[in-house]
Design an enzyme around this catalytic site. Structure first.
Site, PDB file in Angstrom:
ATOM      1  N   ARG A 100      46.127  24.458  40.357  1.00 37.80           N
ATOM      2  CA  ARG A 100      46.787  25.288  41.395  1.00 37.80           C
ATOM      3  C   ARG A 100      47.026  24.437  42.641  1.00 37.80           C
ATOM      4  NH1 ARG A 100      44.820  31.115  44.077  1.00 37.80           N
ATOM      5  NH2 ARG A 100      46.469  31.182  45.648  1.00 37.80           N
TER       6      ARG A 100
ATOM      7  N   ASN B 251      48.407  35.252  35.805  1.00 34.20           N
ATOM      8  CA  ASN B 251      49.672  34.867  36.432  1.00 34.20           C
ATOM      9  C   ASN B 251      50.279  33.622  35.790  1.00 34.20           C
ATOM     10  OD1 ASN B 251      50.581  36.590  38.519  1.00 34.20           O
ATOM     11  ND2 ASN B 251      48.771  36.063  39.713  1.00 34.20           N
TER      12      ASN B 251
ATOM     13  N   CYS C 192      50.212  43.980  37.908  1.00 30.13           N
ATOM     14  CA  CYS C 192      50.000  43.231  39.148  1.00 30.13           C
ATOM     15  C   CYS C 192      49.323  44.129  40.175  1.00 30.13           C
ATOM     16  CB  CYS C 192      51.346  42.774  39.694  1.00 30.13           C
ATOM     17  SG  CYS C 192      51.251  42.032  41.336  1.00 30.13           S
ATOM     18  N   ASP C 193      48.485  43.525  41.022  1.00 32.82           N
ATOM     19  CA  ASP C 193      47.775  44.338  42.014  1.00 32.82           C
ATOM     20  C   ASP C 193      48.399  44.304  43.412  1.00 32.82           C
ATOM     21  OD1 ASP C 193      47.145  41.896  43.037  1.00 32.82           O
ATOM     22  OD2 ASP C 193      44.997  42.041  42.682  1.00 32.82           O
TER      23      ASP C 193
ATOM     24  N   HIS D 116      56.267  40.317  41.785  1.00 32.15           N
ATOM     25  CA  HIS D 116      56.233  39.600  43.067  1.00 32.15           C
ATOM     26  C   HIS D 116      57.636  39.475  43.656  1.00 32.15           C
ATOM     27  CE1 HIS D 116      52.050  37.513  42.309  1.00 32.15           C
ATOM     28  NE2 HIS D 116      51.999  38.821  42.257  1.00 32.15           N
TER      29      HIS D 116
ATOM     30  N   TYR E  45      55.701  39.201  48.716  1.00 33.90           N
ATOM     31  CA  TYR E  45      56.059  37.908  48.125  1.00 33.90           C
ATOM     32  C   TYR E  45      57.493  37.484  48.418  1.00 33.90           C
ATOM     33  CZ  TYR E  45      51.729  36.981  45.682  1.00 33.90           C
ATOM     34  OH  TYR E  45      50.422  36.671  45.392  1.00 33.90           O
TER      35      TYR E  45
ATOM     36  N   ARG F  87      46.463  27.104  50.023  1.00 27.17           N
ATOM     37  CA  ARG F  87      45.703  28.299  49.635  1.00 27.17           C
ATOM     38  C   ARG F  87      44.642  27.953  48.569  1.00 27.17           C
ATOM     39  NH1 ARG F  87      43.170  32.694  51.066  1.00 27.17           N
ATOM     40  NH2 ARG F  87      42.836  34.061  49.281  1.00 27.17           N
TER      41      ARG F  87
HETATM   42  P1  NAD Z   1      39.571  31.379  38.101  1.00 27.29           P
HETATM   43  O1  NAD Z   1      40.029  29.980  37.894  1.00 27.29           O
HETATM   44  O2  NAD Z   1      38.356  31.636  38.909  1.00 27.29           O
HETATM   45  O3  NAD Z   1      39.313  32.038  36.670  1.00 27.29           O
HETATM   46  C1  NAD Z   1      40.089  31.822  35.551  1.00 27.29           C
HETATM   47  C2  NAD Z   1      39.215  31.575  34.327  1.00 27.29           C
HETATM   48  O4  NAD Z   1      40.090  31.408  33.201  1.00 27.29           O
HETATM   49  C3  NAD Z   1      38.371  30.295  34.417  1.00 27.29           C
HETATM   50  O5  NAD Z   1      37.017  30.586  34.189  1.00 27.29           O
HETATM   51  C4  NAD Z   1      38.937  29.412  33.311  1.00 27.29           C
HETATM   52  O6  NAD Z   1      37.974  28.595  32.681  1.00 27.29           O
HETATM   53  C5  NAD Z   1      39.513  30.445  32.347  1.00 27.29           C
HETATM   54  N1  NAD Z   1      40.528  29.924  31.438  1.00 27.29           N
HETATM   55  C6  NAD Z   1      41.501  29.027  31.693  1.00 27.29           C
HETATM   56  N2  NAD Z   1      42.234  28.821  30.600  1.00 27.29           N
HETATM   57  C7  NAD Z   1      41.727  29.607  29.624  1.00 27.29           C
HETATM   58  C8  NAD Z   1      42.068  29.812  28.250  1.00 27.29           C
HETATM   59  N3  NAD Z   1      43.117  29.202  27.699  1.00 27.29           N
HETATM   60  N4  NAD Z   1      41.320  30.690  27.542  1.00 27.29           N
HETATM   61  C9  NAD Z   1      40.261  31.324  28.108  1.00 27.29           C
HETATM   62  N5  NAD Z   1      39.907  31.159  29.388  1.00 27.29           N
HETATM   63  C10 NAD Z   1      40.630  30.301  30.145  1.00 27.29           C
HETATM   64  O7  NAD Z   1      40.821  32.168  38.689  1.00 27.29           O
HETATM   65  P2  NAD Z   1      40.926  33.485  39.586  1.00 27.29           P
HETATM   66  O8  NAD Z   1      41.381  33.092  40.937  1.00 27.29           O
HETATM   67  O9  NAD Z   1      39.700  34.277  39.468  1.00 27.29           O
HETATM   68  O10 NAD Z   1      42.149  34.224  38.918  1.00 27.29           O
HETATM   69  C11 NAD Z   1      42.189  34.546  37.553  1.00 27.29           C
HETATM   70  C12 NAD Z   1      43.561  34.970  37.128  1.00 27.29           C
HETATM   71  O11 NAD Z   1      43.866  36.261  37.605  1.00 27.29           O
HETATM   72  C13 NAD Z   1      44.689  34.068  37.626  1.00 27.29           C
HETATM   73  O12 NAD Z   1      45.691  33.971  36.640  1.00 27.29           O
HETATM   74  C14 NAD Z   1      45.220  34.821  38.816  1.00 27.29           C
HETATM   75  O13 NAD Z   1      46.511  34.424  39.153  1.00 27.29           O
HETATM   76  C15 NAD Z   1      45.151  36.213  38.249  1.00 27.29           C
HETATM   77  N6  NAD Z   1      45.258  37.319  39.195  1.00 27.29           N
HETATM   78  C16 NAD Z   1      46.293  38.157  39.014  1.00 27.29           C
HETATM   79  C17 NAD Z   1      46.473  39.228  39.817  1.00 27.29           C
HETATM   80  C18 NAD Z   1      47.678  40.094  39.599  1.00 27.29           C
HETATM   81  O14 NAD Z   1      48.153  40.741  40.499  1.00 27.29           O
HETATM   82  N7  NAD Z   1      48.257  40.136  38.402  1.00 27.29           N
HETATM   83  C19 NAD Z   1      45.547  39.471  40.838  1.00 27.29           C
HETATM   84  C20 NAD Z   1      44.481  38.605  41.030  1.00 27.29           C
HETATM   85  C21 NAD Z   1      44.337  37.526  40.173  1.00 27.29           C
HETATM   86  C1  G6P Z   2      47.870  39.034  44.894  1.00 30.33           C
HETATM   87  C2  G6P Z   2      48.791  38.926  43.739  1.00 30.33           C
HETATM   88  C3  G6P Z   2      48.136  38.166  42.613  1.00 30.33           C
HETATM   89  C4  G6P Z   2      47.670  36.809  43.106  1.00 30.33           C
HETATM   90  C5  G6P Z   2      46.736  36.983  44.261  1.00 30.33           C
HETATM   91  C6  G6P Z   2      46.440  35.603  44.850  1.00 30.33           C
HETATM   92  O1  G6P Z   2      46.819  39.895  44.615  1.00 30.33           O
HETATM   93  O2  G6P Z   2      49.213  40.167  43.241  1.00 30.33           O
HETATM   94  O3  G6P Z   2      49.057  38.039  41.577  1.00 30.33           O
HETATM   95  O4  G6P Z   2      47.028  36.096  42.072  1.00 30.33           O
HETATM   96  O5  G6P Z   2      47.334  37.757  45.258  1.00 30.33           O
HETATM   97  O6  G6P Z   2      45.327  35.687  45.650  1.00 30.33           O
HETATM   98  P1  G6P Z   2      44.529  34.397  46.122  1.00 30.33           P
HETATM   99  O7  G6P Z   2      43.471  34.992  46.974  1.00 30.33           O
HETATM  100  O8  G6P Z   2      43.985  33.751  44.855  1.00 30.33           O
HETATM  101  O9  G6P Z   2      45.486  33.530  46.833  1.00 30.33           O
HETATM  102 MN    MN Z   3      50.309  39.854  41.280  1.00 32.00          MN
END
Ligand code: NAD
Ligand code: G6P
Ligand code: MN
Length: 441
Positions: free
Chosen positions: A93, A147, A169-170, A200, A264, A284
């Site tokens: 990232r 994501n 998405c949240d 987004h 976004y 970030r």
């Molecule tokens: P993070 O890096 O703390 O956690 C991600 C985990 O995924 C890690 O433990 C990593 O080892 C694991 N991982 C990576 N590749 C993998 C694979 N191929 N198979 C199994 N596990 C695997 O990240 P985070 O900041 O906690 O975010 C997690 C995810 O949630 C991200 O994709 C983030 O963008 C997403 N997210 C989405 C929303 C949304 O609105 N849709 C909101 C918040 C977070």
């Molecule tokens: C929002 C979006 C997520 C994104 C997150 C990033 O919640 O909907 O898709 O992953 O923000 O937050 P962060 O704290 O990791 O920058």
């Molecule tokens: Mn999102």
């Protein structure tokens, strides 16, 4: 009452403890018999898992718990897969954000070239999880919030069209929480919204209360002055940089005062502002590594040391309760109305029917039924056509291993000023992503 078995995929995520506490808080609405964690990084997951096991033993010892890196163990006998993986983790990232910024282009997790790079990594990881689910628990549903959700959703549409995957998405949840605060309602659930766009990349076109009264004028009045900055806010987007994003919604709103924008959009409509206000050495990703990641893993280690979660700092991710609402909609056919990322299929009348759009859907046991949106204005249509083409080209580039298409995708992103800059960024991203992307020719 039937009890459900869940696997959290990406068990080592910083969001896992908050989700676990949220699930525990909702057991009366959504009973659980088994909870499993799956990750491909054993060490990272183990820290979170050991702490969560202690929490579970204290609060709900009847729930069977298992953390594993073995797909067969993880995906056998599950009803729901909750997926939040980050392929390449924060180290990648950071590069997604810093490489474009070097070229004075927006460096962001899901937008512009950084989001495209992340998409090229995520597609394979997500498909693998879908395939495990279908092999070991063919009746299960996957609730995916990994994501970049827009690109992941297009990839699942193209490559796993019949799979039971819901992409969510949240961000709208967080913004709607703030809107409810602005109009003095207890909960965002007391509002009925119309919303359309891509993930987004969307707009609210109507917000009413339960009696049908129009809430848009009051919210607009607030947004015009403060953006989505409010006194209380939501429980997830709390850092200062998020506050700046909520404030900037003021300027985004000004461009089309007939709607209310997703935060976004600032990356696409004010990319020069965003670049000028970015620290190229500290993005970030650095904030998250120094903040959320440190706090979550530090707290987990304390729980393990004390073998007790008493007075622990983990808090329920209230914002994430929409995941339980979604699981309940499937499990109990609640027919709840929720925003999901689904194939347009005519819902937005004057937009690509194969585009993955974020719109309200009625969700029941057979999945989502999108609500008809009708025609959207030229401004939004133009922006969305450009952006959906970026997302489609990325997925085509991944499928075909095409350098040309990925170059086109980056060039087409509204965040990128020219094909030359696009190529320079692409060439650096290819170097950085050798371990994760398919070979491009
Ligand atoms: P993070 O890096 O703390 O956690 C991600 C985990 O995924 C890690 O433990 C990593 O080892 C694991 N991982 C990576 N590749 C993998 C694979 N191929 N198979 C199994 N596990 C695997 O990240 P985070 O900041 O906690 O975010 C997690 C995810 O949630 C991200 O994709 C983030 O963008 C997403 N997210 C989405 C929303 C949304 O609105 N849709 C909101 C918040 C977070
Ligand atoms: C929002 C979006 C997520 C994104 C997150 C990033 O919640 O909907 O898709 O992953 O923000 O937050 P962060 O704290 O990791 O920058
Ligand atoms: Mn999102």
């Amino acid at each position: 009452m039937e009890k459900f078995s869940i696997v959290i995929s990406g068990g080592g995520s910083t969001f896992t403890p908050g989700i676990v506490l949220m699930l525990l808080d909702n057991l009366d609405k959504f009973p659980i018999r088994k909870l499993k964690f799956y990750d491909n990084d054993k060490e990272r997951q183990d820290t979170i898992a050991q702490a969560c096991e202690i929490i579970l033993n204290e609060q709900a010892p009847e729930i069977e718990f298992l953390a594993t890196v073995d797909p067969k163990e993880a995906f056998t006998d599950v009803d729901f897969v909750m997926a939040h993986i980050r392929v390449g983790k924060y180290a990648m990232r950071e590069l997604d954000e810093k490489i474009p910024l070097k070229h004075n282009v927006v460096g962001q997790e899901t937008c512009g070239p950084g989001g495209i790079a992340y998409g090229m990594r995520s597609i394979g990881g997500i498909l693998e999880i879908i395939d495990y689910m279908e092999e070991y628990s063919p009746n299960a549903w996957m609730l995916n919030y990994s994501n970049p959700a827009a690109i992941v959703a297009e990839a699942t549409r193209r490559l796993r069209p019949n799979s039971k995957v819901l992409n969510i998405c949240d961000m709208p949840v967080g913004i709607e929480t703030r809107m409810a605060e602005i109009v003095g309602l207890e909960s965002r659930k007391e509002m009925n919204v119309r919303y359309y766009g891509l993930n987004h990349f969307g707009w609210w076109s109507s917000i009413t209360d339960q009696e049908g009264n129009d809430l848009m004028p009051k919210i607009k009045e607030h947004v015009q002055e403060y953006g989505y900055v409010t006194d209380i806010g939501d429980d997830q987007h709390v850092d200062k940089s998020w506050n700046d994003t909520f404030l900037k919604a003021r300027d985004v709103y000004e461009l089309d005062p007939t709607t209310l924008p997703n935060t976004y959009l600032k990356y696409y409509l004010f990319p020069d502002y965003v670049v000028n206000h970015s620290d190229k050495e500290h993005t970030r990703a650095n904030e998250v590594m120094e903040g959320r990641e440190k706090v979550v893993f530090g707290e987990a280690k304390k729980i393990i040391e004390k073998q007790s979660a008493k007075n622990c700092k983990f808090h329920i991710d209230e914002h994430a309760s929409y995941i339980v609402d979604l699981a309940r909609a499937i499990a109990y056919n609640t027919q709840e109305r929720m925003l999901l990322i689904v194939e347009n299929n005519g819902a937005i009348e004057n937009f690509d029917s194969t585009g993955m759009v974020e719109i309200p859907c009625i969700v029941g046991s057979n999945g989502p039924e999108p609500i008809s949106i009708g025609k959207i204005p030229q401004f939004q249509k133009g922006l969305m056509e450009q952006q959906v083409s970026v997302e489609k080209l990325v997925v085509e580039a991944w499928i075909e291993g095409s350098y040309q298409k990925l170059w086109q995708a980056i060039t087409l992103s509204k965040t990128v000023p020219s094909a030359k800059v696009a190529k320079d960024i692409l060439d650096e991203l290819i170097e950085a992503n050798q371990k994760f992307w398919p070979k491009l020719g």
